[in-house]
Design a protein around this motif. Structure first.
Motif, PDB file in Angstrom:
ATOM      1  N   GLY A 153      32.766  28.021   2.501  1.00 34.49           N
ATOM      2  CA  GLY A 153      31.418  27.771   2.703  1.00 34.49           C
ATOM      3  C   GLY A 153      30.627  28.561   1.424  1.00 34.49           C
ATOM      4  N   LYS A 154      29.488  28.434   0.946  1.00 41.56           N
ATOM      5  CA  LYS A 154      28.779  29.174  -0.075  1.00 41.56           C
ATOM      6  C   LYS A 154      29.121  30.603  -0.122  1.00 41.56           C
ATOM      7  CE  LYS A 154      24.199  27.666  -1.019  1.00 41.56           C
ATOM      8  NZ  LYS A 154      22.610  27.371  -0.566  1.00 41.56           N
ATOM      9  N   GLY A 155      29.459  31.151  -1.222  1.00 44.14           N
ATOM     10  CA  GLY A 155      29.755  32.668  -1.147  1.00 44.14           C
ATOM     11  C   GLY A 155      30.614  33.321  -0.509  1.00 44.14           C
ATOM     12  N   ALA A 156      31.615  32.393   0.104  1.00 45.34           N
ATOM     13  CA  ALA A 156      32.477  33.035   1.162  1.00 45.34           C
ATOM     14  C   ALA A 156      33.839  33.136   0.182  1.00 45.34           C
ATOM     15  CB  ALA A 156      32.854  31.901   2.196  1.00 45.34           C
ATOM     16  N   GLN A 157      34.757  33.970   0.743  1.00 42.16           N
ATOM     17  CA  GLN A 157      36.065  34.433   0.144  1.00 42.16           C
ATOM     18  C   GLN A 157      37.130  34.174   0.902  1.00 42.16           C
ATOM     19  OE1 GLN A 157      35.668  37.808  -2.502  1.00 42.16           O
ATOM     20  NE2 GLN A 157      33.818  37.457  -3.033  1.00 42.16           N
ATOM     21  N   ALA A 158      38.206  33.584   0.403  1.00 41.41           N
ATOM     22  CA  ALA A 158      39.429  33.709   1.192  1.00 41.41           C
ATOM     23  C   ALA A 158      40.599  33.511   0.125  1.00 41.41           C
ATOM     24  CB  ALA A 158      39.363  32.500   2.191  1.00 41.41           C
ATOM     25  N   SER A 159      41.699  34.128   0.812  1.00 40.94           N
ATOM     26  CA  SER A 159      43.099  33.546   0.090  1.00 40.94           C
ATOM     27  C   SER A 159      44.083  33.177   1.096  1.00 40.94           C
ATOM     28  CB  SER A 159      43.362  34.734  -0.892  1.00 40.94           C
ATOM     29  OG  SER A 159      44.247  35.594  -0.188  1.00 40.94           O
ATOM     30  N   ILE A 160      44.394  31.962   0.434  1.00 42.04           N
ATOM     31  CA  ILE A 160      45.502  31.229   1.703  1.00 42.04           C
ATOM     32  C   ILE A 160      46.845  30.825   0.937  1.00 42.04           C
ATOM     33  CG2 ILE A 160      45.577  28.786   2.501  1.00 42.04           C
ATOM     34  CD1 ILE A 160      42.449  29.287   2.484  1.00 42.04           C
ATOM     35  N   ILE A 161      47.905  31.205   1.409  1.00 40.69           N
ATOM     36  CA  ILE A 161      49.318  30.973   1.107  1.00 40.69           C
ATOM     37  C   ILE A 161      49.852  29.894   1.932  1.00 40.69           C
ATOM     38  CG2 ILE A 161      51.769  31.943   1.138  1.00 40.69           C
ATOM     39  CD1 ILE A 161      50.188  34.640   1.260  1.00 40.69           C
ATOM     40  N   GLU A 162      50.089  28.653   1.209  1.00 48.41           N
ATOM     41  CA  GLU A 162      50.823  27.680   1.925  1.00 48.41           C
ATOM     42  C   GLU A 162      52.364  27.749   1.429  1.00 48.41           C
ATOM     43  OE1 GLU A 162      48.160  24.220   0.799  1.00 48.41           O
ATOM     44  OE2 GLU A 162      50.123  23.010   0.967  1.00 48.41           O
ATOM     45  N   SER A 163      53.305  27.773   2.442  1.00 55.48           N
ATOM     46  CA  SER A 163      54.591  28.018   2.178  1.00 55.48           C
ATOM     47  C   SER A 163      55.278  26.936   2.865  1.00 55.48           C
ATOM     48  CB  SER A 163      55.262  29.316   1.767  1.00 55.48           C
ATOM     49  OG  SER A 163      55.215  29.879   3.404  1.00 55.48           O
ATOM     50  N   TYR A 164      56.483  26.416   2.096  1.00 54.06           N
ATOM     51  CA  TYR A 164      57.292  25.142   2.781  1.00 54.06           C
ATOM     52  C   TYR A 164      58.644  25.819   2.610  1.00 54.06           C
ATOM     53  CZ  TYR A 164      53.039  22.423   2.184  1.00 54.06           C
ATOM     54  OH  TYR A 164      51.912  21.947   2.327  1.00 54.06           O
ATOM     55  N   THR A 165      59.345  25.455   3.892  1.00 51.89           N
ATOM     56  CA  THR A 165      60.778  25.830   3.839  1.00 51.89           C
ATOM     57  C   THR A 165      61.542  25.093   4.781  1.00 51.89           C
ATOM     58  OG1 THR A 165      62.226  27.725   3.897  1.00 51.89           O
ATOM     59  CG2 THR A 165      60.523  27.908   5.541  1.00 51.89           C
ATOM     60  N   GLY A 166      62.876  25.314   4.730  1.00 45.11           N
ATOM     61  CA  GLY A 166      63.834  24.533   5.839  1.00 45.11           C
ATOM     62  C   GLY A 166      65.077  25.234   5.649  1.00 45.11           C
ATOM     63  N   ARG A 167      66.219  24.735   6.513  1.00 48.01           N
ATOM     64  CA  ARG A 167      67.513  25.310   6.572  1.00 48.01           C
ATOM     65  C   ARG A 167      68.044  24.644   5.037  1.00 48.01           C
ATOM     66  NH1 ARG A 167      67.647  23.853  11.855  1.00 48.01           N
ATOM     67  NH2 ARG A 167      67.225  25.466  13.280  1.00 48.01           N
ATOM     68  N   GLN A 168      68.830  25.541   4.471  1.00 46.03           N
ATOM     69  CA  GLN A 168      69.382  25.367   3.303  1.00 46.03           C
ATOM     70  C   GLN A 168      70.035  24.059   3.130  1.00 46.03           C
ATOM     71  OE1 GLN A 168      68.582  26.059   0.179  1.00 46.03           O
ATOM     72  NE2 GLN A 168      67.083  26.930   1.511  1.00 46.03           N
ATOM     73  N   ASP A 169      70.944  23.601   4.073  1.00 42.11           N
ATOM     74  CA  ASP A 169      71.442  22.136   3.840  1.00 42.11           C
ATOM     75  C   ASP A 169      71.057  21.022   4.342  1.00 42.11           C
ATOM     76  OD1 ASP A 169      72.054  23.455   6.207  1.00 42.11           O
ATOM     77  OD2 ASP A 169      74.212  23.094   6.244  1.00 42.11           O
ATOM     78  N   GLU A 170      69.745  21.176   4.763  1.00 39.34           N
ATOM     79  CA  GLU A 170      69.242  19.820   5.605  1.00 39.34           C
ATOM     80  C   GLU A 170      68.624  18.865   4.550  1.00 39.34           C
ATOM     81  OE1 GLU A 170      68.726  21.266  10.242  1.00 39.34           O
ATOM     82  OE2 GLU A 170      66.925  21.174   8.907  1.00 39.34           O
ATOM     83  N   VAL A 171      68.730  17.653   4.934  1.00 37.40           N
ATOM     84  CA  VAL A 171      68.093  16.825   4.241  1.00 37.40           C
ATOM     85  C   VAL A 171      66.762  16.385   4.887  1.00 37.40           C
ATOM     86  CG1 VAL A 171      68.397  14.480   3.374  1.00 37.40           C
ATOM     87  CG2 VAL A 171      70.352  15.917   3.520  1.00 37.40           C
ATOM     88  N   TYR A 172      65.822  16.690   4.266  1.00 37.84           N
ATOM     89  CA  TYR A 172      64.510  16.161   4.924  1.00 37.84           C
ATOM     90  C   TYR A 172      63.241  15.726   3.707  1.00 37.84           C
ATOM     91  CZ  TYR A 172      63.238  21.128   4.192  1.00 37.84           C
ATOM     92  OH  TYR A 172      63.279  22.163   3.697  1.00 37.84           O
ATOM     93  N   PHE A 173      62.254  15.300   3.984  1.00 32.61           N
ATOM     94  CA  PHE A 173      61.139  14.922   3.213  1.00 32.61           C
ATOM     95  C   PHE A 173      60.026  15.303   3.688  1.00 32.61           C
ATOM     96  CE2 PHE A 173      58.940  10.747   1.463  1.00 32.61           C
ATOM     97  CZ  PHE A 173      58.124  11.665   0.559  1.00 32.61           C
ATOM     98  N   THR A 174      59.238  16.280   2.607  1.00 32.70           N
ATOM     99  CA  THR A 174      57.997  16.667   3.115  1.00 32.70           C
ATOM    100  C   THR A 174      56.893  16.088   2.252  1.00 32.70           C
ATOM    101  OG1 THR A 174      59.021  18.931   3.728  1.00 32.70           O
ATOM    102  CG2 THR A 174      56.575  18.871   3.258  1.00 32.70           C
ATOM    103  N   ASN A 175      55.880  15.391   2.679  1.00 32.42           N
ATOM    104  CA  ASN A 175      54.839  14.736   1.796  1.00 32.42           C
ATOM    105  C   ASN A 175      53.591  15.137   2.246  1.00 32.42           C
ATOM    106  OD1 ASN A 175      53.633  12.794   0.392  1.00 32.42           O
ATOM    107  ND2 ASN A 175      53.337  11.512   2.052  1.00 32.42           N
ATOM    108  N   ALA A 176      53.203  16.321   1.606  1.00 36.52           N
ATOM    109  CA  ALA A 176      52.173  17.232   2.116  1.00 36.52           C
ATOM    110  C   ALA A 176      50.775  16.675   1.232  1.00 36.52           C
ATOM    111  CB  ALA A 176      52.341  18.676   1.820  1.00 36.52           C
ATOM    112  N   VAL A 177      49.621  16.770   1.709  1.00 35.88           N
ATOM    113  CA  VAL A 177      48.303  16.789   1.194  1.00 35.88           C
ATOM    114  C   VAL A 177      47.307  17.944   1.693  1.00 35.88           C
ATOM    115  CG1 VAL A 177      46.364  15.331   0.881  1.00 35.88           C
ATOM    116  CG2 VAL A 177      48.316  14.021   0.956  1.00 35.88           C
ATOM    117  N   THR A 178      46.854  18.669   0.601  1.00 38.38           N
ATOM    118  CA  THR A 178      45.978  19.576   0.850  1.00 38.38           C
ATOM    119  C   THR A 178      44.528  19.286   0.243  1.00 38.38           C
ATOM    120  OG1 THR A 178      47.726  21.151   0.736  1.00 38.38           O
ATOM    121  CG2 THR A 178      45.374  21.941   0.513  1.00 38.38           C
ATOM    122  N   GLU A 179      43.748  19.590   1.051  1.00 41.11           N
ATOM    123  CA  GLU A 179      42.336  19.389   0.345  1.00 41.11           C
ATOM    124  C   GLU A 179      41.193  20.718   0.509  1.00 41.11           C
ATOM    125  OE1 GLU A 179      40.755  15.004   0.929  1.00 41.11           O
ATOM    126  OE2 GLU A 179      41.549  15.683   2.823  1.00 41.11           O
TER     127      GLU A 179
END
Ligand code: ATP
Ligand code: MG
Lengths: 256, 441
Positions: free
Chosen positions: B197-223
């Motif tokens: 909101g107006k005049g508000a302040q925030a810090s946001i961390i988005e992190s993505y991880t998984g097990r080192q040998d796994e095969v997967y697909f992350t399809n992320a959307v952030t608004e």
């Protein structure tokens, strides 16, 4: 301590060193003078192991070991130190971090324990005094934005910290104002010892009136063409290099 | 080999599956949104190398693997959730998502000011949280972008963060997305909506991880919606499995006087594509996009950014740095679009790349499109190798050649790292990089 025999080296295909012979004993200070482009810095870099310089003939023995077989870092750990004519600026690497890593690499090689942060700081403070270097410079990236004089002080300061057996000072006096020259020269003199030898490359007698050399050599076109004591430096100051060139032409009419 | 057409059909089939599973769980407006998105996806299909925006990134590599929708399975994680997935102890909140589903059992929200809402996006939709319907899918363009359309059609959960007018968050909010592929190759579509909101302040961390040998697909959307004079720091840390695929689109909408600071760090993934778009849609907005991408082996990392200066007196700064080793490939495409209505805009973009091997490759393409004369815009990009004089200088002091190279590589990245304001994040990254350039310390 150091014995250079018939050293030939090429840079970018051109032969720059054309048969250097030089012996330096422990405790001695040798000055090397010579016109621009005669090969002084090339000699300094070849002794430090710069790989872009190709040694084509000759040998260099340092403390009974074949120096030319060693990598640059091994030479440094064995006790060879080069104070650069043009110290390199390295953004992003703090001077303190770098110097501590260097000191510990050298100490490890010499079988000494690594220094901790406290001892390192104490050592650094003591050595900075030697060249009256501003402590603020330590927190900055290596040489980044340092003035010409600050860079040269930093070289001598590093030498003091690393405590080499053989120090090669390549035009440490250039870029220094008169006061700074006196300070740096006093620092260098304080580092003179029976255990250490120095090769001082310079264009000016001025430096040599502070750091009085045991021997003076003239490097000309990739060869040492004349050697003497400190009086030779005075003579060069007075007469320039043309005089040597003339003498050479008399003795060696062919080949020059 | 799956053909692109087959892949398309299979993702459309995911839609029927999701629609059946969710049934009445999501509100009618979301159902309609999904339907529009999937039919738009059907029209567009996947991008190919012939698309100007996808010239250097071949999505066929992702489509080759027949991914199945990821199950929500925390059991597989509980026993061996590695400590490294957390940022460790810091002031703030950590929300953990497994295969895009919010996992309250791993999350700790800490103390948040009154009126601040953080939690599962699916739950926020169900609870008819005020801000969700008016903002969700209003910024990330599912009409034009295939992967955004897929996410919009197939999203199951993700994060919702709402900070009301004038509130200032002390610590960062960490949104940690973990992929647990289990037996087969799985795909998840995390969705994040952040409304400040107006005049508000925030810090946001988005992190993505998984097990080192796994095969997967992350399809992320952030608004992210940044209200008038609000200040938002956003950090994205991508350290997926080296066999994973990562597609992410971030859309920031900045209102008058708002300040958006983005840091995007990509370390993992076989193939990564980050799109970060900021629209400075009010007078006097400020925006800084910082990025660091480090690839080795066969990794491919593509960063596409776009900053739209729509209104006057906006300032944008962009610094992206890449370090590429092995046979890796990097892509940087930075567009700055200054609209006719955006006089006195001030934009500066820099992209620097360090190639550590002969076979590494970077395609860098700055694009300035300027439709107003009264602006200050500049860009520059460099591609270089480690400086031999610097290496020699370090070695001449006794530092070994490997250590010297590592030190200089780390130094190259250091100015981007130093811009990170969240201490624990910076320290963690420091450790990750030191480990990556082992011996660098
Ligand atoms: N990397 C290089 N590539 C090509 N030529 C080089 C290189 N380094 C040195 N040279 C050449 O070698 C010659 C000797 O250079 P060097 O730097 O050793 O001279 P110097 O005696 O130290 O001179 P100065 O007094 O100007 O410092 C010069 O002609 C120089 O141009
Ligand atoms: Mg020289």
């Amino acid at each position: 301590m150091l014995e250079i025999k018939n050293l030939h080296a090429k840079v970018a295909g051109a032969e720059i060193l054309r048969g250097i012979d030089l012996a330096v004993n422990t405790g001695e200070v040798h000055a090397i003078m010579g016109p621009n482009g005669s090969g002084k810095s090339t000699l300094a870099h070849v002794l430090s192991g710069r790989e872009s310089y190709e040694v084509t003939a000759g040998e260099v023995i340092f403390e009974k070991k074949n120096l030319l077989e060693m990598r640059p870092e091994e030479r440094a750990r064995e006790g060879v130190f080069l104070a650069f004519q043009y110290p390199v600026e390295i953004p992003g690497v703090s001077t303190t971090y770098f110097l501590k890593a260097a000191l510990n690499a050298v100490r490890k090689h010499r079988g000494l324990e690594e220094v901790d942060a406290m001892d390192f700081l104490a050592l650094v403070k003591e050595k900075m005094k030697l060249v009256e270097m501003d402590q603020g410079l330590l927190n900055r990236p290596i040489n980044e934005g340092f003035s010409g004089g600050e860079k040269k002080r930093n070289e001598i300061f590093q030498m003091a910290v690393l405590d080499p057996k053989l120090a090669i000072l390549d035009e440490t006096d250039s870029g220094l104002d008169i006061d700074a020259l006196r300070i740096v020269a006093t620092g260098v003199n304080a580092l003179r010892s029976k255990e250490r030898a120095m090769i001082v490359i310079t264009h000016y007698q001025r430096l040599l009136s502070y750091i009085v050399p045991d021997y003076v050599h003239v490097l000309f076109d990739g060869r040492i063409v004349k050697s003497g004591d400190k009086r030779l430096a005075l003579e060069l100051e007075e007469k320039g290099y043309a005089w040597i060139e003339e003498q050479l032409q008399k003795t060696q009419p062919v080949g020059f | 080999m799956t053909t692109i057409a087959q892949a398309k059909t299979s993702y459309q089939a995911h839609f029927s599956q999701v629609a059946k599973e969710l049934g009445q769980d999501w509100k009618g407006w979301v159902r309609r949104l999904r339907e529009t998105a999937i039919s738009r996806f059907g029209e567009m299909g996947f991008p190919t190398l012939r698309d100007e925006e996808w010239k250097y990134t071949n999505v066929a590599l992702i489509l080759d693997t027949p991914f199945q929708p990821a199950p929500y399975d925390v059991r597989s994680l509980r026993s061996d959730m590695p400590a490294w997935v957390s940022l460790g102890s810091f002031e703030g909140s950590e929300m953990v998502f497994v295969n895009s589903h919010y996992s309250p059992e791993f999350s700790s929200l800490g103390q948040l000011p009154r009126g601040v809402e953080v939690g599962s996006l699916a739950a926020a939709v169900t609870a008819e949280a005020r801000w969700v319907e008016s903002h969700l899918a209003r910024y990330a363009c599912y009409q034009e972008r295939a992967f955004v359309a897929l996410n919009t059609a197939l999203m199951q959960d993700g994060a919702f963060v709402y900070v009301p007018e004038g509130k200032v968050l002390e610590g960062p909010i960490h949104l940690l997305f973990i992929s647990a592929a289990g037996k087969g190759a799985t795909v998840s579509h995390p969705r994040i909506l952040i409304v400040i909101g107006k005049g508000a302040q925030a810090s946001i961390i988005e992190s993505y991880t998984g097990r080192q040998d796994e095969v997967y697909f992350t399809n992320a959307v952030t608004e992210i919606v940044i209200g008038e004079n609000a200040v938002v720091e956003h950090y994205k840390l991508q350290r997926e499995s080296e066999r994973a695929f990562h597609m992410a689109t971030l859309e920031a909408h900045v209102e008058r006087g708002g300040n958006f600071l983005s840091h995007s760090v990509s370390l993992g993934g076989a193939l990564t594509r980050n799109e970060i778009n900021a629209i400075l849609d009010g007078e006097g907005c400020e925006c800084a996009l910082n990025g660091l991408y480090i690839a080795s082996g066969e990794q491919h990392i593509d960063n596409h950014t776009r900053i739209d200066h729509v209104k006057p007196h906006g300032t944008s700064r962009e610094l992206y740095k890449g370090i590429l080793d092995g046979r890796s490939r990097g892509v940087f495409n930075g567009k700055i679009y200054v609209h006719k209505t955006a006089e006195k805009s001030d934009a500066k973009q820099t992209n620097n790349n360090l190639l550590l091997s002969r076979d590494a490759l970077i395609d860098t393409k700055p694009q300035l499109e300027i439709y107003n004369n009264d602006v200050k815009c500049s860009h520059g990009s460099t591609i270089g190798r480690l400086d031999q004089d610097s290496i020699f200088y370090l070695r001449s002091r006794g530092i070994g050649v490997e250590a010297a190279r590592n030190l200089l590589t780390y130094a190259f990245a250091s100015d981007v790292i130093n811009r990170i304001k969240v201490g624990p994040m910076r320290e963690q990254l420091d450790q990750l990089l030191t480990a990556k350039f082992h011996g660098g310390s």
